[in-house]
Design a protein around this motif. Structure first.
Motif: not given
Length: 431
Positions: A332-350
């Motif tokens: 979850q933290n990795a996706v949040t960081k990725f979104n911030a660095e790449n201007n995306q808005s992904f979320r993951i469902r686990i």
């Protein structure tokens, strides 16, 4: 926008570089052909010195036998002592750092201590410089067959011996006892002996270099294939498959399985170019792969934009649920960081489930390590029936995590094929 450092470096590039570095470490083959040849040369020089010591003793015994005069016997012993002393000194130097750094000098010393010392002694004591090339031939042949120095070093050793003889001959100007054709004949034999020795060493040197390069290339290729295999299968399973290429199936009483899905990725694929889509997915999954390695979790496979991993197999562990929980939170933290660095808005469902599974490798082509059982199905349902941005776990996983993590009861939900199930949402690590 995706960082070029992520998109440009493919999984295969990373895999190949990892394989090569692993090969270099495991084989010490940061070492070159010259380094390997140098160590082998020192060993062969020691062997040559031992053989020369033994052969010198046999020749000494012969000269003691054929010389009836006491003076002759003393002379034979003196020559033998001097030559053997030189050989012993060279042998001792082979075992020192000087010998290991400069084996070529030891090679020349061994040659000239046998071929030149005798010439000098004959000139000083008897003014007798009849060429005794039987000894030279024996020396040159021994070195050519035993010592793998560069071919030009053999040439230097031969030319040095001949120059030593000619210098002493012109210095003392002795009278030769045999007719000229006798010396011409022996000179021709010596000449071709030297040429054949040098040429054979040159060919052997080329053969050794080609063999080293071929072996090195084969080892690199083997390491690459090993890394590719380990990218498909866990190390333990890969070794088992290599040892006994049969169907592999094992039962595990308790493991924890994770499924993760990128929410909205399917819709994104309709408005994104194929290459950009693959690069995007590769970047995210590479982050997940690194997390799996950090937490000791085994990645099983990816299915489209879904990611499957397990803890507790093939190496069994008591902390499988904790490892998966930590990885899920880090994902979850990795996706949040990725979104911030790449201007995306992904979320993951686990989704996470704990229980028994069967794991193994099936098929003949494109085989893969996979899991079967109700635990796998439950983990998949936990993900598909979960909430975007959340981590949903089943009752069995909750019981293993409740004392160390913050979990929120979601309540009973209707799960396809399972009926109503009590589920919980993993929020974080407990205080």
């Amino acid at each position: 926008m995706i960082h070029p450092s992520h998109s440009d470096k493919t999984q295969l590039d990373a895999l190949m570089s990892q394989g090569i570095s692993h090969w270099q470490m495991s084989n010490g083959q940061g070492q070159s052909y010259e380094e390997q040849r140098q160590r082998f040369l020192v060993k062969r020089l020691q062997l040559q010195a031992q053989i020369m010591l033994i052969s010198g003793l046999t020749l000494t015994a012969f000269f003691l036998w054929v010389n009836s005069q006491v003076e002759g016997k003393i002379y034979a012993l003196k020559i033998s002592f001097i030559v053997e002393l030189f050989i012993l000194l060279c042998w001792a130097l082979c075992k020192t750092s000087i010998g290991r750094r400069h084996p070529d000098l030891i090679f020349l010393s061994l040659c000239w201590s046998v071929t030149c010392v005798v010439q000098i002694d004959l000139a000083l004591l008897f003014n007798n410089l009849e060429p005794r090339n039987n000894l030279w031939n024996l020396m040159f042949l021994t070195q050519a067959t035993l010592v793998p120095v560069h071919w030009w070093m053999h040439l230097v050793s031969q030319v040095g011996t001949i120059i030593c003889y000619l210098s002493l001959y012109f210095l003392y100007n002795p009278t030769l006892k045999n007719p000229l054709d006798f010396y011409v004949e022996h000179s021709i034999y010596l000449f071709w002996t030297c040429i054949i020795c040098v040429f054979s060493v040159y060919l052997y040197e080329r053969l050794q270099k080609n063999e080293f390069d071929a072996r090195k290339a084969m080892q690199v290729a083997q390491q690459k294939s090993e890394r590719l295999l380990l990218n498909i299968l866990p190390e333990m399973i890969a070794e088992q498959l290599k040892q006994q290429p049969t169907t592999i199936a094992d039962s595990f009483m308790e493991v924890t399985v994770l499924f993760a899905d990128i929410v909205g990725f399917t819709e994104l694929s309709t408005r994104t170019s194929p290459s950009a889509l693959v690069n995007l997915l590769n970047t995210i999954f590479c982050l997940f792969d690194q997390l799996a390695e950090n937490h000791g979790v085994e990645k099983i496979k990816t299915i489209g934009d879904a990611y499957m991993a397990v803890a507790g197999l093939p190496n069994q562990s008591q902390n499988h649920a904790i490892a998966i929980a930590n990885m899920a939170l880090d994902m979850q933290n990795a996706v949040t960081k990725f979104n911030a660095e790449n201007n995306q808005s992904f979320r993951i469902r686990i989704g996470i489930s704990t229980g028994p599974v069967v794991a193994g490798v099936i098929g003949l082509k494109k085989f893969a390590y996979d899991l079967w059982g109700d635990t796998v199905n439950t983990a998949s349902r936990m993900e598909s029936h979960g909430i975007a941005g959340s981590i949903q776990v089943c009752e069995a996983t909750y019981q293993l995590l409740k004392d160390k993590y913050v979990l929120e009861e979601r309540g009973l939900i209707k799960v396809k094929g399972k009926g109503e199930m009590m589920t919980y949402l993993l929020k974080g690590v407990g205080s």
